[in-house]
Design a protein around this motif. Structure first.
Motif, PDB file in Angstrom:
ATOM      1  N   SER A  68      11.007   2.312  13.812  1.00 22.31           N
ATOM      2  CA  SER A  68      10.085   2.119  13.009  1.00 22.31           C
ATOM      3  C   SER A  68      10.517   1.366  11.631  1.00 22.31           C
ATOM      4  CB  SER A  68       9.346   3.250  12.226  1.00 22.31           C
ATOM      5  OG  SER A  68       8.868   4.153  13.249  1.00 22.31           O
ATOM      6  N   PHE A  81       8.827  -2.555  11.172  1.00 22.30           N
ATOM      7  CA  PHE A  81       8.109  -2.733   9.762  1.00 22.30           C
ATOM      8  C   PHE A  81       8.578  -3.238   8.613  1.00 22.30           C
ATOM      9  CE2 PHE A  81       6.101   1.793  10.957  1.00 22.30           C
ATOM     10  CZ  PHE A  81       5.244   1.131  11.929  1.00 22.30           C
ATOM     11  N   GLN A 129       8.389  -4.270  19.311  1.00 21.26           N
ATOM     12  CA  GLN A 129       7.170  -3.775  18.934  1.00 21.26           C
ATOM     13  C   GLN A 129       6.583  -3.029  20.015  1.00 21.26           C
ATOM     14  OE1 GLN A 129       4.398  -6.497  16.921  1.00 21.26           O
ATOM     15  NE2 GLN A 129       6.112  -7.875  16.569  1.00 21.26           N
ATOM     16  N   TRP A 136       8.130   0.260  20.302  1.00 19.74           N
ATOM     17  CA  TRP A 136       7.860   1.031  19.130  1.00 19.74           C
ATOM     18  C   TRP A 136       6.583   1.890  19.687  1.00 19.74           C
ATOM     19  CZ3 TRP A 136       3.245   2.450  16.669  1.00 19.74           C
ATOM     20  CH2 TRP A 136       3.457   3.158  15.412  1.00 19.74           C
ATOM     21  N   ASP A 186      -2.286   0.943   7.038  1.00 26.79           N
ATOM     22  CA  ASP A 186      -0.765   1.386   7.130  1.00 26.79           C
ATOM     23  C   ASP A 186       0.204   0.335   8.016  1.00 26.79           C
ATOM     24  OD1 ASP A 186      -1.397   1.917   9.852  1.00 26.79           O
ATOM     25  OD2 ASP A 186      -0.708   4.096   9.854  1.00 26.79           O
ATOM     26  N   PRO A 187       1.432   0.603   7.893  1.00 29.97           N
ATOM     27  CA  PRO A 187       2.232  -0.583   8.560  1.00 29.97           C
ATOM     28  C   PRO A 187       2.086  -0.939   9.983  1.00 29.97           C
ATOM     29  CG  PRO A 187       3.475   0.911   7.168  1.00 29.97           C
ATOM     30  CD  PRO A 187       2.102   1.634   7.092  1.00 29.97           C
ATOM     31  N   ALA A 188       1.660   0.269  10.512  1.00 30.88           N
ATOM     32  CA  ALA A 188       1.350  -0.173  12.200  1.00 30.88           C
ATOM     33  C   ALA A 188       0.243  -1.261  12.354  1.00 30.88           C
ATOM     34  CB  ALA A 188       1.151   1.164  13.013  1.00 30.88           C
ATOM     35  N   ASP A 229      -0.060  -3.800  11.094  1.00 29.82           N
ATOM     36  CA  ASP A 229       0.348  -5.280  10.918  1.00 29.82           C
ATOM     37  C   ASP A 229       1.152  -5.678  12.075  1.00 29.82           C
ATOM     38  OD1 ASP A 229      -1.083  -5.773   8.472  1.00 29.82           O
ATOM     39  OD2 ASP A 229       0.488  -4.617   7.513  1.00 29.82           O
ATOM     40  N   LEU A 230       1.422  -4.771  13.344  1.00 31.06           N
ATOM     41  CA  LEU A 230       2.453  -5.349  14.313  1.00 31.06           C
ATOM     42  C   LEU A 230       1.554  -6.515  14.864  1.00 31.06           C
ATOM     43  CD1 LEU A 230       3.467  -1.852  15.584  1.00 31.06           C
ATOM     44  CD2 LEU A 230       4.833  -3.467  14.282  1.00 31.06           C
TER      45      LEU A 230
END
Length: 380
Positions: free
Chosen positions: A82, A86, A95, A98, A153-155, A157-158
């Protein structure tokens, strides 16, 4: 129609917003359709340890097919990965890894979709971030309906999601803000789609609410936080803001939910831990306001539950979903700083007429948008 609902965990006693949403929808669709839930044997979303027996059962009119998790989550490996993905641009294979490490790793469920997915008219997938949805929906893309429950949240933006999101055949979103967010990440609006939210029954009366609260030493006035007391839910900031403003606030902050952080000792803060449904209802019925500090939401169910009881809300304006819900309902206020938090909370505590008006408007919003017949019509 023959429908399948894919979700990472399932059961009446399993806590979690997307899991509860899937269960509520599946049970109601089962009155009109042939519904099967495809899920795992896990109960714990942190480890994914197998806890329920594999196989097929019938639960409240729904066929439930549980598949074993191949391995528990490696928490250190997942945390390190992570941090890696991120932190900035990373190769797509990292990714993808992840999503594998996020789990749950359930090869039997994916094999079932690959082998038998075509037997269902539609397959609904809850929560894009978990492996069954991320790896499962492409296997039946011509009949996949994605319920992303996406948060800012950050996910989200994958970069692999730019290709992933458009592959489904349809979409169910919780709010207009979520629909816009996912469309932005996909590079275009996603159709066909519907914004559905979740349905609520009218709130049942709580005739013993005063007695129940008194048995637990809860005195009015108080403002309520309801849910997991967790840094990711904005609770650390909530506690800091409340303590900074406490001298000018004529109320106690009551935290009702299991805690994943240390709650400071303070005479005006009560941390109750896990509460029963009876106490939960009594707390909602008597709260001057519900505080929702989360920076990430796809839909705040507890916010709708408060409005269902005519309780106004104070929400984190940095969360587009919460601020959007508050504006559409005209059922509360929102804040961006400790000073705004204090001023808004003082207003809600001091002005009874305004507080009651905001609560009534919130309840009217739930009546317009979130009763089950309305939600089911939007889904179907």
């Amino acid at each position: 129609m023959k429908l399948a609902c894919v979700v990472q965990r399932y059961g009446a006693d399993i806590a979690g917003g997307s899991e509860a949403h899937c269960r509520e929808v599946a049970e109601r669709l089962a009155a009109r359709h042939d519904v099967t839930v495809l899920t795992t044997c896990a109960r714990d979303y942190v480890t994914w340890q197998n806890a329920l027996p594999p196989g097929v059962t019938r639960e409240r009119g729904v066929i439930v097919h549980r598949f074993p998790v191949a391995r528990p989550r490696d928490l250190k490996r997942f945390a390190d990965l992570s941090d890696e993905v991120f932190a900035g641009p990373t190769p797509e294979e990292r990714q993808e890894e992840w999503f594998r490490q996020n789990g749950p790793d359930c090869p039997g469920l994916l094999e079932h979709l690959g082998r038998s997915g075509g037997e269902y008219d539609l397959v609904l997938f809850w929560t894009y971030r978990y492996a069954p949805s991320y790896f499962g929906s492409p296997l039946v893309s011509d009949r996949a309906v994605l319920v992303p429950t996406a948060e800012h949240d950050p996910a989200i933006d994958l970069t692999v999601l730019r290709d992933y999101f458009p592959r489904a055949a349809g979409y169910l979103f919780m709010t207009p803000e979520e629909e816009a967010l996912v469309g932005q990440r996909a590079g275009r609006p996603l159709q066909p789609s519907s914004v559905v939210g979740i349905g609520l029954e009218p709130a049942a009366p709580c005739p013993d609410a005063d007695r129940v609260r008194a048995e637990h030493g809860i005195a009015e006035p108080y403002v309520l936080y309801l849910g997991r007391v967790d840094r990711n839910k904005g609770c650390e900031t909530l506690l800091d803001y409340f303590i900074a403003q406490a001298d000018g606030l004529p109320a106690t902050l009551v935290l009702a939910g299991p805690s994943a952080l240390v709650v400071p000792q303070h005479p005006r803060i009560r941390a109750l831990g896990y509460v029963s449904h009876t106490l939960r209802d009594a707390l909602l019925a008597g709260a001057r306001a519900l505080v929702v500090p989360s920076p990430y939401e796809s839909l705040s169910i507890v916010l709708l539950e408060a409005w269902n009881r005519g309780v106004p809300a104070l929400v984190n304006a940095r969360c587009d979903v919460l601020a959007g819900q508050a504006r559409r309902a005209n059922g509360g206020l929102y804040y961006r700083s400790p000073a705004e938090f204090g001023e808004a909370l003082r207003f809600l505590l001091d002005d009874t007429a305004a507080r009651d008006t905001l609560g009534r408007q919130g309840r009217a919003y739930v009546d317009r948008e979130y009763r089950w017949p309305i939600v089911l019509d939007a889904i179907e």
